[in-house]
Enzyme design. Structure first.
Site, PDB file in Angstrom:
ATOM      1  N   LYS A  13      -7.994  -3.304 -10.601  1.00 44.10           N
ATOM      2  CA  LYS A  13      -9.410  -2.923 -10.677  1.00 44.10           C
ATOM      3  C   LYS A  13      -9.558  -1.442 -11.027  1.00 44.10           C
ATOM      4  CE  LYS A  13     -10.233  -4.002  -6.368  1.00 44.10           C
ATOM      5  NZ  LYS A  13      -8.890  -4.466  -5.956  1.00 44.10           N
ATOM      6  N   ARG A  88     -17.505  -5.909  -1.291  1.00 40.21           N
ATOM      7  CA  ARG A  88     -16.303  -6.599  -0.833  1.00 40.21           C
ATOM      8  C   ARG A  88     -16.636  -7.696   0.150  1.00 40.21           C
ATOM      9  NH1 ARG A  88     -12.347  -2.583  -1.681  1.00 40.21           N
ATOM     10  NH2 ARG A  88     -10.273  -3.344  -1.215  1.00 40.21           N
ATOM     11  N   ARG A 127       3.498   1.269  -6.816  1.00 38.39           N
ATOM     12  CA  ARG A 127       2.363   2.139  -7.135  1.00 38.39           C
ATOM     13  C   ARG A 127       2.533   3.524  -6.512  1.00 38.39           C
ATOM     14  NH1 ARG A 127      -3.639   0.405  -5.885  1.00 38.39           N
ATOM     15  NH2 ARG A 127      -2.768  -0.018  -3.836  1.00 38.39           N
ATOM     16  N   ARG A 160       0.704   4.984  -1.014  1.00 39.61           N
ATOM     17  CA  ARG A 160      -0.412   4.859  -0.072  1.00 39.61           C
ATOM     18  C   ARG A 160       0.047   4.226   1.231  1.00 39.61           C
ATOM     19  NH1 ARG A 160      -5.344   2.259  -3.423  1.00 39.61           N
ATOM     20  NH2 ARG A 160      -5.382   0.968  -1.548  1.00 39.61           N
ATOM     21  N   ARG A 171      -4.124  -7.257   3.701  1.00 42.37           N
ATOM     22  CA  ARG A 171      -5.194  -7.007   2.730  1.00 42.37           C
ATOM     23  C   ARG A 171      -5.453  -8.241   1.883  1.00 42.37           C
ATOM     24  NH1 ARG A 171      -2.816  -1.880  -0.011  1.00 42.37           N
ATOM     25  NH2 ARG A 171      -4.552  -2.091  -1.458  1.00 42.37           N
TER      26      ARG A 171
HETATM   27  P1  AP5 Z   1      -4.566  -0.629  -9.348  1.00 46.85           P
HETATM   28  O1  AP5 Z   1      -5.373  -0.426 -10.578  1.00 46.85           O
HETATM   29  O2  AP5 Z   1      -4.309   0.552  -8.474  1.00 46.85           O
HETATM   30  O3  AP5 Z   1      -5.165  -1.870  -8.510  1.00 46.85           O
HETATM   31  P2  AP5 Z   1      -6.469  -2.030  -7.649  1.00 46.85           P
HETATM   32  O4  AP5 Z   1      -7.019  -3.376  -7.948  1.00 46.85           O
HETATM   33  O5  AP5 Z   1      -7.372  -0.855  -7.804  1.00 46.85           O
HETATM   34  O6  AP5 Z   1      -5.795  -2.073  -6.215  1.00 46.85           O
HETATM   35  P3  AP5 Z   1      -6.168  -1.333  -4.873  1.00 46.85           P
HETATM   36  O7  AP5 Z   1      -4.986  -1.456  -3.975  1.00 46.85           O
HETATM   37  O8  AP5 Z   1      -6.708   0.036  -5.135  1.00 46.85           O
HETATM   38  O9  AP5 Z   1      -7.286  -2.245  -4.357  1.00 46.85           O
HETATM   39  P4  AP5 Z   1      -7.766  -2.421  -2.964  1.00 46.85           P
HETATM   40  O10 AP5 Z   1      -8.934  -3.235  -3.267  1.00 46.85           O
HETATM   41  O11 AP5 Z   1      -6.834  -2.992  -1.987  1.00 46.85           O
HETATM   42  O12 AP5 Z   1      -7.921  -0.902  -2.449  1.00 46.85           O
HETATM   43  P5  AP5 Z   1      -9.190   0.053  -2.305  1.00 46.85           P
HETATM   44  O13 AP5 Z   1      -8.757   1.416  -2.589  1.00 46.85           O
HETATM   45  O14 AP5 Z   1     -10.341  -0.518  -3.041  1.00 46.85           O
HETATM   46  O15 AP5 Z   1      -3.179  -1.294  -9.774  1.00 46.85           O
HETATM   47  C1  AP5 Z   1      -2.157  -1.573  -8.814  1.00 46.85           C
HETATM   48  C2  AP5 Z   1      -0.772  -1.200  -9.371  1.00 46.85           C
HETATM   49  O16 AP5 Z   1      -0.444  -2.061 -10.445  1.00 46.85           O
HETATM   50  C3  AP5 Z   1      -0.723   0.230  -9.936  1.00 46.85           C
HETATM   51  O17 AP5 Z   1       0.537   0.786  -9.670  1.00 46.85           O
HETATM   52  C4  AP5 Z   1      -0.919   0.017 -11.441  1.00 46.85           C
HETATM   53  O18 AP5 Z   1      -0.319   1.057 -12.175  1.00 46.85           O
HETATM   54  C5  AP5 Z   1      -0.262  -1.325 -11.677  1.00 46.85           C
HETATM   55  N1  AP5 Z   1      -0.927  -2.112 -12.720  1.00 46.85           N
HETATM   56  C6  AP5 Z   1      -2.260  -2.161 -13.002  1.00 46.85           C
HETATM   57  N2  AP5 Z   1      -2.509  -3.021 -14.018  1.00 46.85           N
HETATM   58  C7  AP5 Z   1      -1.293  -3.536 -14.366  1.00 46.85           C
HETATM   59  C8  AP5 Z   1      -0.880  -4.508 -15.345  1.00 46.85           C
HETATM   60  N3  AP5 Z   1      -1.758  -5.125 -16.152  1.00 46.85           N
HETATM   61  N4  AP5 Z   1       0.437  -4.813 -15.413  1.00 46.85           N
HETATM   62  C9  AP5 Z   1       1.341  -4.201 -14.586  1.00 46.85           C
HETATM   63  N5  AP5 Z   1       1.008  -3.278 -13.647  1.00 46.85           N
HETATM   64  C10 AP5 Z   1      -0.295  -2.958 -13.531  1.00 46.85           C
HETATM   65  O19 AP5 Z   1      -9.472  -0.104  -0.752  1.00 46.85           O
HETATM   66  C11 AP5 Z   1      -8.562   0.365   0.214  1.00 46.85           C
HETATM   67  C12 AP5 Z   1      -9.127   0.110   1.597  1.00 46.85           C
HETATM   68  O20 AP5 Z   1     -10.360   0.840   1.767  1.00 46.85           O
HETATM   69  C13 AP5 Z   1      -9.502  -1.329   1.916  1.00 46.85           C
HETATM   70  O21 AP5 Z   1      -8.376  -2.062   2.364  1.00 46.85           O
HETATM   71  C14 AP5 Z   1     -10.565  -1.121   2.987  1.00 46.85           C
HETATM   72  O22 AP5 Z   1      -9.979  -0.836   4.231  1.00 46.85           O
HETATM   73  C15 AP5 Z   1     -11.300   0.104   2.523  1.00 46.85           C
HETATM   74  N6  AP5 Z   1     -12.465  -0.210   1.667  1.00 46.85           N
HETATM   75  C16 AP5 Z   1     -12.653   0.149   0.356  1.00 46.85           C
HETATM   76  N7  AP5 Z   1     -13.816  -0.329  -0.119  1.00 46.85           N
HETATM   77  C17 AP5 Z   1     -14.382  -1.016   0.907  1.00 46.85           C
HETATM   78  C18 AP5 Z   1     -15.596  -1.763   1.039  1.00 46.85           C
HETATM   79  N8  AP5 Z   1     -16.454  -1.910   0.013  1.00 46.85           N
HETATM   80  N9  AP5 Z   1     -15.857  -2.353   2.236  1.00 46.85           N
HETATM   81  C19 AP5 Z   1     -15.018  -2.208   3.277  1.00 46.85           C
HETATM   82  N10 AP5 Z   1     -13.864  -1.533   3.219  1.00 46.85           N
HETATM   83  C20 AP5 Z   1     -13.540  -0.936   2.051  1.00 46.85           C
HETATM   84 MG    MG Z   2      -7.933   0.764  -6.547  1.00 47.18          MG
END
Ligand code: AP5
Ligand code: MG
Ligand code: ZN
Length: 213
Positions: A13, A88, A127, A160, A171
Protein backbone atom coordinates in the site's frame (compact mmCIF):
# COMPACT_ATOMS: atom_id res chain seq x y z
CA UNK A 1 -8.90 12.76 -6.75
CA UNK A 2 -9.49 10.93 -3.46
CA UNK A 3 -8.14 7.41 -3.23
CA UNK A 4 -8.08 4.74 -0.52
CA UNK A 5 -5.49 1.95 -0.53
CA UNK A 6 -6.72 -1.38 0.86
CA UNK A 7 -4.66 -4.49 1.43
CA UNK A 8 -3.01 -6.72 4.02
CA UNK A 9 0.00 -5.51 6.00
CA UNK A 10 2.93 -5.61 3.60
CA UNK A 11 0.77 -5.79 0.47
CA UNK A 12 2.55 -2.70 -0.87
CA UNK A 13 0.00 0.00 0.00
CA UNK A 14 2.71 2.44 1.04
CA UNK A 15 4.93 1.67 -1.95
CA UNK A 16 2.08 2.27 -4.41
CA UNK A 17 0.60 5.24 -2.52
CA UNK A 18 3.92 7.09 -2.82
CA UNK A 19 3.99 6.49 -6.59
CA UNK A 20 0.37 7.64 -6.95
CA UNK A 21 1.07 10.76 -4.86
CA UNK A 22 4.03 11.64 -7.06
CA UNK A 23 2.31 11.08 -10.39
CA UNK A 24 -0.98 12.81 -9.53
CA UNK A 25 0.50 15.57 -7.33
CA UNK A 26 -1.58 14.78 -4.25
CA UNK A 27 -0.39 14.12 -0.68
CA UNK A 28 0.24 10.59 0.62
CA UNK A 29 -1.52 10.32 3.98
CA UNK A 30 -0.49 7.28 6.04
CA UNK A 31 -1.89 6.89 9.57
CA UNK A 32 0.92 4.40 10.29
CA UNK A 33 3.55 7.00 9.29
CA UNK A 34 1.82 9.65 11.43
CA UNK A 35 1.88 7.32 14.46
CA UNK A 36 5.54 6.36 13.86
CA UNK A 37 6.55 10.02 13.61
CA UNK A 38 4.80 10.64 16.94
CA UNK A 39 6.54 7.66 18.53
CA UNK A 40 9.88 8.93 17.31
CA UNK A 41 9.18 12.39 18.76
CA UNK A 42 7.95 10.93 22.06
CA UNK A 43 4.56 12.68 21.96
CA UNK A 44 1.63 11.61 24.16
CA UNK A 45 -0.15 10.28 21.07
CA UNK A 46 2.97 8.30 20.13
CA UNK A 47 3.21 6.69 23.58
CA UNK A 48 -0.46 5.69 23.45
CA UNK A 49 -0.29 4.36 19.87
CA UNK A 50 2.89 2.34 20.53
CA UNK A 51 1.09 0.16 23.11
CA UNK A 52 -1.17 -1.18 20.38
CA UNK A 53 1.19 -1.11 17.42
CA UNK A 54 3.88 -3.22 19.12
CA UNK A 55 1.32 -5.99 19.58
CA UNK A 56 0.03 -5.74 16.03
CA UNK A 57 -3.32 -4.43 17.29
CA UNK A 58 -5.26 -1.47 15.93
CA UNK A 59 -5.03 1.90 17.64
CA UNK A 60 -8.56 2.73 18.94
CA UNK A 61 -10.89 4.38 16.40
CA UNK A 62 -11.44 7.49 18.58
CA UNK A 63 -7.75 8.42 18.38
CA UNK A 64 -7.22 7.45 14.76
CA UNK A 65 -10.29 9.13 13.29
CA UNK A 66 -9.52 12.52 14.82
CA UNK A 67 -5.96 12.49 13.53
CA UNK A 68 -7.04 11.55 10.03
CA UNK A 69 -9.84 14.13 9.81
CA UNK A 70 -7.46 16.87 11.01
CA UNK A 71 -4.90 15.83 8.42
CA UNK A 72 -7.27 15.84 5.43
CA UNK A 73 -8.62 19.25 6.46
CA UNK A 74 -5.17 20.77 5.76
CA UNK A 75 -4.93 23.02 2.67
CA UNK A 76 -2.64 20.62 0.76
CA UNK A 77 -5.47 18.04 0.73
CA UNK A 78 -7.92 20.34 -1.05
CA UNK A 79 -7.21 18.80 -4.46
CA UNK A 80 -7.38 15.25 -3.12
CA UNK A 81 -5.17 12.69 -1.40
CA UNK A 82 -4.25 9.05 -1.26
CA UNK A 83 -5.07 7.39 2.07
CA UNK A 84 -2.80 4.52 3.12
CA UNK A 85 -3.80 2.50 6.19
CA UNK A 86 -7.07 4.33 6.73
CA UNK A 87 -9.88 3.34 6.99
CA UNK A 88 -9.11 0.02 8.65
CA UNK A 89 -12.47 -0.73 10.27
CA UNK A 90 -16.09 -0.27 9.15
CA UNK A 91 -16.69 2.47 11.78
CA UNK A 92 -13.66 4.41 10.45
CA UNK A 93 -15.02 4.13 6.90
CA UNK A 94 -18.43 5.36 8.03
CA UNK A 95 -16.98 8.40 9.80
CA UNK A 96 -14.93 9.29 6.72
CA UNK A 97 -17.97 8.89 4.46
CA UNK A 98 -20.04 11.13 6.69
CA UNK A 99 -17.37 13.83 6.88
CA UNK A 100 -17.02 13.87 3.08
CA UNK A 101 -20.79 13.78 2.61
CA UNK A 102 -21.13 16.97 4.61
CA UNK A 103 -18.76 18.63 2.14
CA UNK A 104 -20.73 17.22 -0.82
CA UNK A 105 -17.72 15.07 -1.58
CA UNK A 106 -16.85 11.35 -1.82
CA UNK A 107 -13.99 8.89 -2.31
CA UNK A 108 -13.33 8.18 -6.01
CA UNK A 109 -11.61 4.79 -5.80
CA UNK A 110 -10.71 2.16 -3.20
CA UNK A 111 -7.79 0.20 -4.62
CA UNK A 112 -7.32 -3.26 -3.14
CA UNK A 113 -3.75 -4.54 -3.50
CA UNK A 114 -4.14 -8.31 -3.27
CA UNK A 115 -1.31 -10.46 -1.87
CA UNK A 116 -1.79 -13.90 -0.27
CA UNK A 117 -0.72 -14.33 3.38
CA UNK A 118 2.10 -16.73 2.40
CA UNK A 119 3.96 -13.94 0.59
CA UNK A 120 3.54 -11.40 3.36
CA UNK A 121 5.84 -12.72 6.09
CA UNK A 122 8.76 -13.05 3.68
CA UNK A 123 8.31 -9.48 2.52
CA UNK A 124 8.10 -7.99 5.98
CA UNK A 125 11.32 -9.45 7.32
CA UNK A 126 13.18 -7.83 4.40
CA UNK A 127 11.61 -4.41 4.74
CA UNK A 128 13.67 -1.49 6.01
CA UNK A 129 12.07 1.86 6.77
CA UNK A 130 13.38 5.38 7.25
CA UNK A 131 11.91 6.84 10.45
CA UNK A 132 12.82 10.30 9.29
CA UNK A 133 11.14 10.62 5.86
CA UNK A 134 9.05 7.42 5.66
CA UNK A 135 10.83 5.96 2.61
CA UNK A 136 10.76 2.15 2.48
CA UNK A 137 13.22 -0.34 1.04
CA UNK A 138 13.55 -4.09 0.78
CA UNK A 139 16.89 -5.81 1.30
CA UNK A 140 16.38 -7.92 -1.86
CA UNK A 141 13.83 -6.11 -4.06
CA UNK A 142 14.61 -2.43 -3.41
CA UNK A 143 17.97 -2.13 -1.63
CA UNK A 144 19.22 1.34 -0.65
CA UNK A 145 22.42 2.50 -2.37
CA UNK A 146 24.30 2.18 0.93
CA UNK A 147 23.24 -0.51 3.40
CA UNK A 148 21.30 0.88 6.36
CA UNK A 149 21.18 4.46 5.04
CA UNK A 150 18.20 6.25 3.43
CA UNK A 151 18.85 7.30 -0.21
CA UNK A 152 16.52 10.27 0.15
CA UNK A 153 17.57 11.88 3.44
CA UNK A 154 20.70 10.07 4.68
CA UNK A 155 19.15 8.95 7.99
CA UNK A 156 19.34 5.42 9.44
CA UNK A 157 17.05 2.67 8.18
CA UNK A 158 15.35 0.39 10.72
CA UNK A 159 13.47 -2.88 10.86
CA UNK A 160 10.08 -1.80 12.21
CA UNK A 161 9.28 -3.12 15.72
CA UNK A 162 6.05 -4.61 14.39
CA UNK A 163 7.75 -6.49 11.51
CA UNK A 164 8.87 -9.39 13.73
CA UNK A 165 7.26 -12.61 12.44
CA UNK A 166 5.07 -13.14 15.58
CA UNK A 167 3.70 -9.61 15.34
CA UNK A 168 3.13 -9.92 11.60
CA UNK A 169 0.94 -12.97 12.32
CA UNK A 170 -1.18 -10.85 14.69
CA UNK A 171 -1.43 -8.04 12.14
CA UNK A 172 -2.63 -10.50 9.52
CA UNK A 173 -5.29 -11.83 11.89
CA UNK A 174 -6.44 -8.30 12.71
CA UNK A 175 -6.52 -7.55 8.97
CA UNK A 176 -8.76 -10.54 8.23
CA UNK A 177 -11.10 -9.84 11.18
CA UNK A 178 -11.42 -6.07 11.06
CA UNK A 179 -10.17 -4.62 7.77
CA UNK A 180 -11.13 -7.15 5.09
CA UNK A 181 -14.87 -6.37 5.50
CA UNK A 182 -14.07 -3.01 3.87
CA UNK A 183 -13.68 -4.83 0.55
CA UNK A 184 -17.42 -5.58 0.54
CA UNK A 185 -18.19 -2.12 1.90
CA UNK A 186 -16.50 -0.34 -1.05
CA UNK A 187 -17.58 -2.96 -3.56
CA UNK A 188 -21.16 -2.15 -2.56
CA UNK A 189 -20.50 1.50 -3.39
CA UNK A 190 -19.17 0.53 -6.83
CA UNK A 191 -15.73 2.09 -6.29
CA UNK A 192 -13.63 -1.00 -5.44
CA UNK A 193 -10.85 -1.91 -7.89
CA UNK A 194 -8.56 -4.89 -7.25
CA UNK A 195 -4.98 -5.25 -8.52
CA UNK A 196 -2.57 -8.18 -8.24
CA UNK A 197 0.06 -7.15 -5.70
CA UNK A 198 2.34 -10.17 -6.20
CA UNK A 199 3.90 -8.91 -9.43
CA UNK A 200 6.78 -6.43 -9.76
CA UNK A 201 5.99 -3.09 -8.10
CA UNK A 202 6.18 -1.27 -11.46
CA UNK A 203 3.60 -3.65 -12.93
CA UNK A 204 1.35 -3.12 -9.92
CA UNK A 205 1.60 0.61 -10.60
CA UNK A 206 0.78 0.12 -14.30
CA UNK A 207 -2.44 -1.62 -13.28
CA UNK A 208 -3.29 1.24 -10.92
CA UNK A 209 -2.57 3.87 -13.59
CA UNK A 210 -4.92 2.03 -15.95
CA UNK A 211 -7.66 2.44 -13.34
CA UNK A 212 -7.00 6.07 -12.41
CA UNK A 213 -6.35 7.24 -15.98
P1 AP5 B 1 4.93 -1.64 1.87
O1 AP5 B 1 4.63 -0.75 0.72
O2 AP5 B 1 5.73 -1.07 3.00
O3 AP5 B 1 3.57 -2.32 2.40
P2 AP5 B 1 2.33 -1.74 3.18
O4 AP5 B 1 1.12 -2.34 2.58
O5 AP5 B 1 2.40 -0.26 3.29
O6 AP5 B 1 2.60 -2.45 4.58
P3 AP5 B 1 2.56 -1.89 6.05
O7 AP5 B 1 3.25 -2.90 6.91
O8 AP5 B 1 3.05 -0.48 6.10
O9 AP5 B 1 1.06 -1.94 6.33
P4 AP5 B 1 0.36 -2.00 7.64
O10 AP5 B 1 -0.99 -1.80 7.14
O11 AP5 B 1 0.57 -3.19 8.47
O12 AP5 B 1 1.11 -0.85 8.49
P5 AP5 B 1 0.72 0.65 8.83
O13 AP5 B 1 1.94 1.44 8.88
O14 AP5 B 1 -0.41 1.09 7.97
O15 AP5 B 1 5.64 -2.95 1.32
C1 AP5 B 1 6.10 -3.98 2.20
C2 AP5 B 1 7.48 -4.50 1.76
O16 AP5 B 1 7.36 -5.17 0.52
C3 AP5 B 1 8.50 -3.37 1.54
O17 AP5 B 1 9.77 -3.81 1.94
C4 AP5 B 1 8.45 -3.15 0.03
O18 AP5 B 1 9.68 -2.63 -0.44
C5 AP5 B 1 8.15 -4.53 -0.51
N1 AP5 B 1 7.32 -4.51 -1.71
C6 AP5 B 1 6.31 -3.64 -2.01
N2 AP5 B 1 5.74 -3.95 -3.20
C7 AP5 B 1 6.40 -5.06 -3.65
C8 AP5 B 1 6.27 -5.88 -4.82
N3 AP5 B 1 5.34 -5.64 -5.76
N4 AP5 B 1 7.09 -6.95 -4.94
C9 AP5 B 1 8.04 -7.21 -3.99
N5 AP5 B 1 8.21 -6.47 -2.86
C10 AP5 B 1 7.40 -5.41 -2.69
O19 AP5 B 1 0.16 0.45 10.31
C11 AP5 B 1 1.00 0.05 11.36
C12 AP5 B 1 0.19 -0.01 12.64
O20 AP5 B 1 -0.33 1.30 12.97
C13 AP5 B 1 -1.05 -0.89 12.62
O21 AP5 B 1 -0.71 -2.24 12.90
C14 AP5 B 1 -1.90 -0.24 13.70
O22 AP5 B 1 -1.47 -0.61 14.98
C15 AP5 B 1 -1.62 1.23 13.52
N6 AP5 B 1 -2.58 1.89 12.60
C16 AP5 B 1 -2.29 2.50 11.41
N7 AP5 B 1 -3.40 2.98 10.82
C17 AP5 B 1 -4.43 2.65 11.66
C18 AP5 B 1 -5.84 2.86 11.60
N8 AP5 B 1 -6.43 3.47 10.56
N9 AP5 B 1 -6.60 2.38 12.63
C19 AP5 B 1 -6.03 1.77 13.68
N10 AP5 B 1 -4.72 1.54 13.79
C20 AP5 B 1 -3.91 1.98 12.80
MG1 MG C 1 2.79 1.10 4.88
ZN1 ZN D 1 14.73 9.06 4.73
Amino acid sequence: MKIIMLGAPGAGKGTQAKMIAEKYGIPHVSTGDIFRANIKNGTKLGLEAKKYMDQGLLVPDELTVKILLDRVAQPDCERGYVLDGFPRTIPQAEVLDEALNKLGDAIDYAINVEVPDENIIRRMSGRRACVSCGATYHVEHIPPRQEGVCDKCGQDLILRDDDKPETVQNRLKVYHDQTKPLIDFYSGKGILRTVDGTVDMKDVFDAIEAILG
